[in-house]
Design a protein around this motif. Structure first.
Motif, PDB file in Angstrom:
ATOM      1  N   SER A  95      50.869  68.031  84.769  1.00  0.00           N
ATOM      2  CA  SER A  95      51.947  67.645  85.536  1.00  0.00           C
ATOM      3  C   SER A  95      52.181  66.177  85.362  1.00  0.00           C
ATOM      4  O   SER A  95      51.517  65.618  84.533  1.00  0.00           O
ATOM      5  CB  SER A  95      51.334  67.762  87.126  1.00  0.00           C
ATOM      6  OG  SER A  95      50.488  66.687  87.570  1.00  0.00           O
ATOM      7  N   ILE A  96      53.216  65.937  85.827  1.00  0.00           N
ATOM      8  CA  ILE A  96      53.658  64.515  85.491  1.00  0.00           C
ATOM      9  C   ILE A  96      52.741  63.383  86.028  1.00  0.00           C
ATOM     10  O   ILE A  96      52.778  62.042  85.601  1.00  0.00           O
ATOM     11  CB  ILE A  96      55.197  64.215  86.275  1.00  0.00           C
ATOM     12  CG1 ILE A  96      55.140  64.358  87.643  1.00  0.00           C
ATOM     13  CG2 ILE A  96      55.947  65.084  85.291  1.00  0.00           C
ATOM     14  CD1 ILE A  96      56.423  63.806  88.308  1.00  0.00           C
ATOM     15  N   PHE A  97      51.837  63.820  86.891  1.00  0.00           N
ATOM     16  CA  PHE A  97      50.786  62.767  87.571  1.00  0.00           C
ATOM     17  C   PHE A  97      49.382  62.808  86.742  1.00  0.00           C
ATOM     18  O   PHE A  97      48.661  61.710  87.070  1.00  0.00           O
ATOM     19  CB  PHE A  97      50.625  63.298  88.961  1.00  0.00           C
ATOM     20  CG  PHE A  97      51.757  63.182  89.907  1.00  0.00           C
ATOM     21  CD1 PHE A  97      52.241  61.930  90.264  1.00  0.00           C
ATOM     22  CD2 PHE A  97      52.129  64.397  90.385  1.00  0.00           C
ATOM     23  CE1 PHE A  97      53.494  62.029  90.872  1.00  0.00           C
ATOM     24  CE2 PHE A  97      53.474  64.393  91.260  1.00  0.00           C
ATOM     25  CZ  PHE A  97      54.186  63.147  91.479  1.00  0.00           C
ATOM     26  N   ASP A  98      49.206  63.637  85.632  1.00  0.00           N
ATOM     27  CA  ASP A  98      48.305  63.698  84.893  1.00  0.00           C
ATOM     28  C   ASP A  98      48.282  62.576  83.747  1.00  0.00           C
ATOM     29  O   ASP A  98      49.381  62.246  83.316  1.00  0.00           O
ATOM     30  CB  ASP A  98      47.767  64.987  84.424  1.00  0.00           C
ATOM     31  CG  ASP A  98      47.425  66.059  85.412  1.00  0.00           C
ATOM     32  OD1 ASP A  98      46.665  65.431  85.988  1.00  0.00           O
ATOM     33  OD2 ASP A  98      48.009  67.124  85.412  1.00  0.00           O
ATOM     34  N   VAL A  99      47.215  61.959  83.340  1.00  0.00           N
ATOM     35  CA  VAL A  99      47.235  61.563  82.009  1.00  0.00           C
ATOM     36  C   VAL A  99      47.631  62.227  80.904  1.00  0.00           C
ATOM     37  O   VAL A  99      47.021  63.394  80.715  1.00  0.00           O
ATOM     38  CB  VAL A  99      45.758  60.914  81.665  1.00  0.00           C
ATOM     39  CG1 VAL A  99      45.654  60.178  80.360  1.00  0.00           C
ATOM     40  CG2 VAL A  99      45.243  59.903  82.837  1.00  0.00           C
ATOM     41  N   HIS A 100      48.531  61.542  79.902  1.00  0.00           N
ATOM     42  CA  HIS A 100      49.284  62.774  79.035  1.00  0.00           C
ATOM     43  C   HIS A 100      48.739  62.150  77.440  1.00  0.00           C
ATOM     44  O   HIS A 100      49.360  62.783  76.731  1.00  0.00           O
ATOM     45  CB  HIS A 100      50.818  62.486  79.075  1.00  0.00           C
ATOM     46  CG  HIS A 100      51.293  63.651  79.800  1.00  0.00           C
ATOM     47  ND1 HIS A 100      50.783  63.531  81.289  1.00  0.00           N
ATOM     48  CD2 HIS A 100      52.228  64.431  79.916  1.00  0.00           C
ATOM     49  CE1 HIS A 100      51.349  64.486  82.084  1.00  0.00           C
ATOM     50  NE2 HIS A 100      52.270  65.148  81.161  1.00  0.00           N
ATOM     51  N   ILE A 101      47.752  61.476  77.620  1.00  0.00           N
ATOM     52  CA  ILE A 101      47.152  61.119  76.078  1.00  0.00           C
ATOM     53  C   ILE A 101      46.263  62.314  75.783  1.00  0.00           C
ATOM     54  O   ILE A 101      45.625  62.796  76.458  1.00  0.00           O
ATOM     55  CB  ILE A 101      46.319  59.802  76.276  1.00  0.00           C
ATOM     56  CG1 ILE A 101      47.307  58.778  76.458  1.00  0.00           C
ATOM     57  CG2 ILE A 101      45.506  59.602  74.958  1.00  0.00           C
ATOM     58  CD1 ILE A 101      48.054  58.314  75.347  1.00  0.00           C
ATOM     59  N   ASN A 102      46.692  62.911  74.632  1.00  0.00           N
ATOM     60  CA  ASN A 102      45.693  64.022  73.979  1.00  0.00           C
ATOM     61  C   ASN A 102      44.708  63.528  73.116  1.00  0.00           C
ATOM     62  O   ASN A 102      44.885  62.519  72.424  1.00  0.00           O
ATOM     63  CB  ASN A 102      46.715  64.768  73.383  1.00  0.00           C
ATOM     64  CG  ASN A 102      47.788  65.622  74.027  1.00  0.00           C
ATOM     65  OD1 ASN A 102      48.778  65.739  73.669  1.00  0.00           O
ATOM     66  ND2 ASN A 102      47.625  65.555  75.379  1.00  0.00           N
ATOM     67  N   ARG A 103      43.660  64.211  73.226  1.00  0.00           N
ATOM     68  CA  ARG A 103      42.193  63.837  72.493  1.00  0.00           C
ATOM     69  C   ARG A 103      42.004  64.856  71.568  1.00  0.00           C
ATOM     70  O   ARG A 103      42.004  66.185  72.054  1.00  0.00           O
ATOM     71  CB  ARG A 103      41.262  63.237  73.494  1.00  0.00           C
ATOM     72  CG  ARG A 103      41.471  61.862  74.013  1.00  0.00           C
ATOM     73  CD  ARG A 103      40.610  61.352  75.185  1.00  0.00           C
ATOM     74  NE  ARG A 103      40.960  60.134  75.586  1.00  0.00           N
ATOM     75  CZ  ARG A 103      40.343  58.966  75.209  1.00  0.00           C
ATOM     76  NH1 ARG A 103      39.672  58.902  74.279  1.00  0.00           N
ATOM     77  NH2 ARG A 103      40.950  57.705  75.965  1.00  0.00           N
TER      78      ARG A 103
END
Length: 213
Positions: A95-103
């Motif tokens: 969602s727009i409230f989650d951290v959006h960095i991918n690992r």
């Protein structure tokens, strides 16, 4: 904060400062309202581009979550592009409230990389995995292979991916992001024991998706 967020945040801060100064000097109501909206938007964007440190679990057998979010689907599926066999697909909605960095979910070598243009179906829907704009990344480490996808959503219109075929990657390291709501799918082979459940919240680079048997 991620480096991708520096430009948007600086721009919003400058705009908010100018509007707020105008509201203070002129006492005009519409400028006061605009400055309030701009400040709220700035805070939301700062929150979106946050990049917290993570404690990376140690273990060669672990497959880590490539993203923060909620597990919205777990299903058996034949993967015919890279793994070419029966797999389990775990889909994570951001969602727009989650951290959006991918690992990176597993250490190894990037053996497969594909970018595909597509639609922008709502990311939580199952068909998004097939029809939406996406990157697909396959990693091999000896006899072990996994595939994962960054998938754009109805709001997410830019996928950032900083790894390419031939790169050597480490489990848990940052490799990109998808801007403003999205989805990440990870395909694991049959010799992996899942450690997640439907509707579970996961953290990128920290939560364990599965373990090689």
């Amino acid at each position: 904060m991620s480096r991708e967020g520096i430009g948007p945040v600086v721009g919003l801060v400058l705009f908010t400062g100018i509007v707020l100064a105008g509201a203070i000097v002129t006492a005009r109501v519409h400028l006061q309202i605009l400055s309030g909206i701009s400040l709220l938007l700035t805070l939301l964007v700062v929150n979106f581009f946050r990049d917290p440190e993570r404690t990376i679990p140690e273990g060669e057998d672990y497959i880590l979550s490539p993203a923060d979010g909620k597990v919205v689907e777990i299903r058996r599926e034949f993967e015919d592009t890279y793994l070419k066999g029966e797999t389990t697909r775990v889909s994570i909605f951001l969602s727009i409230f989650d951290v959006h960095i991918n690992r990176v979910p597993m250490s190894g070598r990037v053996e497969y990389f594909r970018y595909r243009k597509g639609s922008f179906v709502q990311a939580y829907k199952s068909e998004a995995s097939e029809v939406n704009e996406q990157t697909a990344i396959g990693i091999e480490n000896g006899s072990r292979k996994i595939l994962f996808k960054q998938i754009a959503g109805i709001l997410a219109r830019r996928i950032v991916c900083n790894i390419r075929e031939g790169n050597t990657v480490r489990s848990g390291e940052r490799f990109g992001m998808i801007k403003f709501g999205s989805r990440v799918d990870i395909f694991v082979p049959e010799n992996v024991e899942l450690r997640v459940a439907l509707n579970q919240k996961v953290k990128g680079g920290e939560s364990i998706i599965g373990v090689f048997k």
